[in-house]
Design a protein around this motif. Sequence first.
Motif, PDB file in Angstrom:
ATOM      1  N   UNK A 171       0.831  -1.196   0.000  1.00  0.00           N
ATOM      2  CA  UNK A 171       0.000   0.000   0.000  1.00  0.00           C
ATOM      3  C   UNK A 171       0.864   1.244   0.000  1.00  0.00           C
ATOM      4  N   UNK A 172       0.488   2.207  -0.803  1.00  0.00           N
ATOM      5  CA  UNK A 172       1.115   3.515  -0.698  1.00  0.00           C
ATOM      6  C   UNK A 172       0.755   4.084   0.673  1.00  0.00           C
ATOM      7  N   UNK A 173       1.672   4.847   1.213  1.00  0.00           N
ATOM      8  CA  UNK A 173       1.536   5.377   2.566  1.00  0.00           C
ATOM      9  C   UNK A 173       0.180   6.059   2.809  1.00  0.00           C
ATOM     10  N   UNK A 174      -0.308   6.791   1.828  1.00  0.00           N
ATOM     11  CA  UNK A 174      -1.573   7.512   2.012  1.00  0.00           C
ATOM     12  C   UNK A 174      -2.737   6.859   1.277  1.00  0.00           C
ATOM     13  N   UNK A 175      -2.676   5.566   1.126  1.00  0.00           N
ATOM     14  CA  UNK A 175      -3.823   4.886   0.526  1.00  0.00           C
ATOM     15  C   UNK A 175      -4.627   4.220   1.646  1.00  0.00           C
ATOM     16  N   UNK A 176      -5.831   3.788   1.294  1.00  0.00           N
ATOM     17  CA  UNK A 176      -6.688   3.146   2.296  1.00  0.00           C
ATOM     18  C   UNK A 176      -7.232   1.831   1.752  1.00  0.00           C
ATOM     19  N   UNK A 177      -7.582   0.954   2.646  1.00  0.00           N
ATOM     20  CA  UNK A 177      -8.186  -0.328   2.258  1.00  0.00           C
ATOM     21  C   UNK A 177      -9.233  -0.618   3.318  1.00  0.00           C
ATOM     22  N   UNK A 178     -10.488  -0.712   2.897  1.00  0.00           N
ATOM     23  CA  UNK A 178     -11.515  -0.813   3.928  1.00  0.00           C
ATOM     24  C   UNK A 178     -12.719  -1.607   3.442  1.00  0.00           C
ATOM     25  N   UNK A 179     -13.495  -2.050   4.397  1.00  0.00           N
ATOM     26  CA  UNK A 179     -14.674  -2.845   4.093  1.00  0.00           C
ATOM     27  C   UNK A 179     -15.829  -1.944   3.666  1.00  0.00           C
ATOM     28  N   UNK A 180     -15.772  -0.702   4.106  1.00  0.00           N
ATOM     29  CA  UNK A 180     -16.808   0.284   3.761  1.00  0.00           C
ATOM     30  C   UNK A 180     -16.185   1.659   3.897  1.00  0.00           C
ATOM     31  N   UNK A 181     -16.689   2.642   3.159  1.00  0.00           N
ATOM     32  CA  UNK A 181     -16.131   3.991   3.267  1.00  0.00           C
ATOM     33  C   UNK A 181     -16.385   4.535   4.671  1.00  0.00           C
ATOM     34  N   UNK A 182     -15.526   5.451   5.124  1.00  0.00           N
ATOM     35  CA  UNK A 182     -15.754   6.034   6.453  1.00  0.00           C
ATOM     36  C   UNK A 182     -17.150   6.659   6.569  1.00  0.00           C
ATOM     37  N   UNK A 183     -17.614   7.292   5.480  1.00  0.00           N
ATOM     38  CA  UNK A 183     -18.947   7.905   5.498  1.00  0.00           C
ATOM     39  C   UNK A 183     -20.023   6.832   5.669  1.00  0.00           C
ATOM     40  N   UNK A 184     -19.859   5.736   4.930  1.00  0.00           N
ATOM     41  CA  UNK A 184     -20.826   4.646   5.014  1.00  0.00           C
ATOM     42  C   UNK A 184     -20.854   4.036   6.408  1.00  0.00           C
ATOM     43  N   UNK A 185     -19.672   3.823   6.954  1.00  0.00           N
ATOM     44  CA  UNK A 185     -19.591   3.235   8.294  1.00  0.00           C
ATOM     45  C   UNK A 185     -20.260   4.148   9.309  1.00  0.00           C
ATOM     46  N   UNK A 186     -19.967   5.448   9.194  1.00  0.00           N
ATOM     47  CA  UNK A 186     -20.524   6.398  10.154  1.00  0.00           C
ATOM     48  C   UNK A 186     -22.048   6.437  10.059  1.00  0.00           C
ATOM     49  N   UNK A 187     -22.566   6.396   8.841  1.00  0.00           N
ATOM     50  CA  UNK A 187     -24.024   6.512   8.725  1.00  0.00           C
ATOM     51  C   UNK A 187     -24.722   5.242   9.187  1.00  0.00           C
TER      52      UNK A 187
END
Lengths: 290, 321
Positions: free
Chosen positions: B219-235
Amino acid sequence: MAMIRDIFKRKRDEKEATIPSKAAKDVPEGLMTKCPNCKHITLTKELENLGKVCPKCDHHFKMTARERIVYLLDDSSFDSVDDHLKSENPLNFPGYSEKVQADSEKTGLNEAVLTGTGSLKGQQVVVAVMDSHFRMGSMGSVVGEKITRAVELATKLKVPFLIFTASGGARMQEGVLSLMQMAKTSVALKRHSNEGLLFVSILTHPTTGGVSASFASVGDINLAEPKALIGFAGRRVIEQTVREKLPEDFQTAEFLLDHGQLDAVVHRSKMRETLSTIVQLHVKGAGSDA
Amino acid sequence: MPKKKMKTMAFEEPLIELRKKISELKEYTKTADVDLSSEITSLEERFAKLEEEIYENMKPWDRVQVARHPERPTTLDYLPLVFKDFIELHGDRVYGDDEAIIGGIGSFEGQPVTIIGHQRGKDTKENVRRNFGMPHPEGYRKALRLMKQAEKFGRPVICLIDTKGAYPGRAAEERGQSEAIARNLVEMAGLEVPVLSIVIGEGGSGGALALGVGNQILMLENSTFSVISPEGAASILWKDAALAKTAAEAMKITAPDLLEMGIIEHMIPEVRGGAHHDTARQAQLISGAIRYSLKELEGLSAEQLISQRYEKFRAIGVFTE
């Protein structure tokens, strides 16, 4: 005065209690069950004998994992495995452990899938049955681990692997660990497949998200129960992106069958028969004379 | 200094302010008859210090912003800088060609390789063409076709991951989005050639993982890997998408987080402030990482590559027995 008010209050409470509310319609508790689809009321006992399928409209009720096992496998042939695995709270999500614990008590399962060995008309199989009553059947580390171990067990025993899926997808509270369970189960399935062994996926209501997008969709044969909701993305998400009305039957088993995504939609009453025939046809050297 | 006006991010604001002040002073000294050089020097020192403070202590949400920066280099930007003789190969041979995924053959430091990457656009027109880097099933099927082709010719597969996720649409469902992703996971597990998966931007859920079952994930230092976007998780978790920042921290989606969790093998450092500040330099850093990883996998037989991949993913999960 206060006492008088109390009297009135009590009366009002009593009166309200006799107004038939939604909850009250379901009484007497447990004796009768109302079909959520056609509102037909059936004796719960009779409904269970029918495999929890509404006698009037054919609605397939959700089954618990244990009910499914009893309905599907030969009597008392099932031996569960890995009931001792316990979920942790790797991201320290507030309340997550408590929710898992509560669902565990409610369902009598350690996690959202029940796995083990059993026989289907005398033929040995490894089965995994997901239970949507446990955290919506969502897949975290333990669900992924149990399914992976079940696949590995089937590979070791050289027997078919059957899975009944029912899941909202990956479990958010375990973050990327949940996502990676999709890959973990897949590598195990590849090994099972390489041994020439049979994998049948039976998609039940609901099978969506990360579970739909991993093991559920890659059976040698994919079956589904009638009207089961099956899809990758949620209907609302799609409606928001495409801004068009989706057809009524969108993401149902029948819709998927129409679009070439399933081998067959099988009524629950025919499932045991169908699966045992499929398994029988994959016994090495099996022929019609067998 | 950036050549053209670049979109800045909230966490960079103090830097922008200071930079503005410095150039104002410089302008002023040109016309006015006062010597402000010592003031300018001290401001420049402060700037360097502030820059270090800000860029060396990036919060997860800052990294999410960098990963999503409209100017962030994409697969097409890195292709000519990291590989030679790239020839794009189109289509899944079944339905169509999905331009949200690019694939083809080329060479990496003299070695033939297959390259597959998500492709998003940098402007509206390009984004429409690339469907915002969100593939349909035919994109994943093209990717799988090219992986199988690589396997036949014994060349490594290098996947560049950069997507918000697989496209959630009616047509995608009709053509089997789930199956396309699931098939890739299973088939990647069995590839007899080295597979590197490099997250260069956003790694959104199953749509990213469908190119992610590699022998190594980088992974590039400023890349992300996630099961859901932060917005999706928050909502979903808190019924409030505005809590995305909190979710980004809680969900552990950044490269340093995933490295710590043992899910990825290597983190590729980024040029200060993010890859978009210097694409050429970033491409060199990526090349270095590819060279290193291919070296690590060198000499492994087909069987060893498959079992290494098996063990890697088999080990992921947190639970008690």
